[in-house]
Design an enzyme around this catalytic site. Structure first.
Site, PDB file in Angstrom:
ATOM      1  N   CYS A  42      40.562  38.437  46.405  1.00 33.49           N
ATOM      2  CA  CYS A  42      40.131  37.640  45.248  1.00 33.49           C
ATOM      3  C   CYS A  42      40.471  36.170  45.424  1.00 33.49           C
ATOM      4  O   CYS A  42      41.640  35.818  45.638  1.00 33.49           O
ATOM      5  CB  CYS A  42      40.807  38.195  43.994  1.00 33.49           C
ATOM      6  SG  CYS A  42      40.549  37.188  42.518  1.00 33.49           S
ATOM      7  N   TYR A 173      29.354  32.244  42.353  1.00 32.13           N
ATOM      8  CA  TYR A 173      29.116  33.451  41.554  1.00 32.13           C
ATOM      9  C   TYR A 173      27.853  33.304  40.709  1.00 32.13           C
ATOM     10  O   TYR A 173      27.103  34.269  40.509  1.00 32.13           O
ATOM     11  CB  TYR A 173      30.319  33.731  40.654  1.00 32.13           C
ATOM     12  CG  TYR A 173      31.508  34.285  41.391  1.00 32.13           C
ATOM     13  CD1 TYR A 173      31.727  35.648  41.471  1.00 32.13           C
ATOM     14  CD2 TYR A 173      32.421  33.433  42.017  1.00 32.13           C
ATOM     15  CE1 TYR A 173      32.822  36.165  42.152  1.00 32.13           C
ATOM     16  CE2 TYR A 173      33.509  33.930  42.698  1.00 32.13           C
ATOM     17  CZ  TYR A 173      33.704  35.297  42.768  1.00 32.13           C
ATOM     18  OH  TYR A 173      34.783  35.793  43.455  1.00 32.13           O
TER      19      TYR A 173
END
Length: 332
Positions: A42, A173
């Site tokens: 992450c 994203y």
């Protein structure tokens, strides 16, 4: 898991409790009381891993490591023996969230800091978390720790961070999870316009703000280091690879080769996470074999721009036992 929507919007509702030197919010800075739970895959958690390393907080804040993949319920501790975190005694990070808020209905995210004494999440507010590690935990910083958030530069750091978050950190994203062509192209244009802006900014200065590494560099690095391995193909951010953007590629290599940055990166876990978990985007869940990684260790030439990576401080010690990442796989 379904992430795709017409125009992607990140849920920024976090548990915003802070751990402070004065303990005003009920959680005082205290060595060995808290556990930082992360996943190497992450980018948001990677920030906290880097800052903890640079500041030398390993002895003050232990670190729990989730595996690279998860289901709709939670991140899990499948890297640990028996799939149980050895300090918290839980299999799923959601257990620490529910211990704090039994009806918690937002994302079970990393990084999260857990109060070991109660088993409850204190905060998962990742932007504030690293700033507090720099400013509230100073009593536990190592000798020679850099000032990652110098007071005289905070306004500029905050300004740069806001732009980088909107267009780059979250921008990749917004490209990958766009549900319409129009939303994707708008996000794509914003991403590469900002990367061009960053290239211009960094052409004649070694770091983003001032002449030392700051919080701004940490936040940009964790996106750049994932760019070619994931975002270029998986998220369709394919105008240019990082390796085709000379200034940013040299800048990223400079940081990667700096202790505390590259030694936190596990490309295998990064690729496994994105290509397996995002099954809406990659329904076969096939993980790419590339890219070749040897370039990360090639000379970058950024020393010619001057700058002092750690200011008046010193590099951190090597990673603590059990916190090493696999060496790069280099093919000829």
């Amino acid at each position: 898991m379904s992430y795709v929507e017409p125009s992607y919007s990140r849920d920024m509702r976090y548990i915003s409790t802070r751990i402070t030197a004065d303990g005003a919010g009920g959680y005082p800075v205290e060595a060995s009381r808290y556990r930082l739970v992360v996943a190497r895959a992450c980018p948001w958690a990677n920030r906290a891993v880097i800052v903890r390393r640079l500041l030398g907080l390993e002895d003050a804040i232990s670190m729990g490591m989730c595996g690279p993949t998860h289901d709709e319920r939670s991140w899990t501790f499948d890297l640990d023996p028996g799939g149980v975190d050895p300090v918290l005694g839980i299999e799923r990070l959601q257990d620490a969230y529910f211990a704090r808020v039994p009806d918690y209905d937002k994302g079970i995210t990393v990084p999260a800091i857990v109060d070991v004494t109660t088993g409850q999440v204190v905060t998962n507010d990742f932007p504030q978390m690293t700033l507090d590690l720099s400013t509230e935990w100073t009593a536990h910083h190592r000798e020679g720790a850099p000032d990652l958030y110098p007071e005289a530069l905070r306004a500029e750091i905050d300004e740069v961070n806001a732009l980088v978050f909107k267009d780059v950190n979250n921008g990749v994203y917004r490209c990958g999870f766009s549900g319409t062509q129009e939303a994707y192209e708008a996000a794509y244009d914003r991403l590469f316009s900002r990367l061009d802006w960053l290239s211009q900014r960094l052409e004649n200065q070694r770091f983003l703000v001032g002449d030392t590494i700051t919080e701004a560099d940490v936040r940009l690095f964790t996106t750049l280091v994932r760019f070619d391995a994931v975002y270029h193909g998986h998220f369709k951010c394919n105008r240019s690879k990082l390796t085709e953007m000379p200034v940013l590629w040299a800048y990223a290599r400079d940081l990667f080769q700096t202790p505390g940055f590259g030694d936190t990166i596990d490309f295998g876990q990064i690729k496994e996470h994105y290509y397996v978990v995002h099954s809406d985007i990659n329904p076969t869940q096939i993980v790419p074999a590339g890219p070749e990684l040897g370039g990360w260790l090639t000379p970058h030439g950024r020393e010619s721009l001057g700058g002092r990576p750690f200011g008046n401080g010193t590099p951190p010690a090597p990673p603590a036992p059990g916190e090493h990442v696999p060496p790069l796989t280099i093919t000829n």
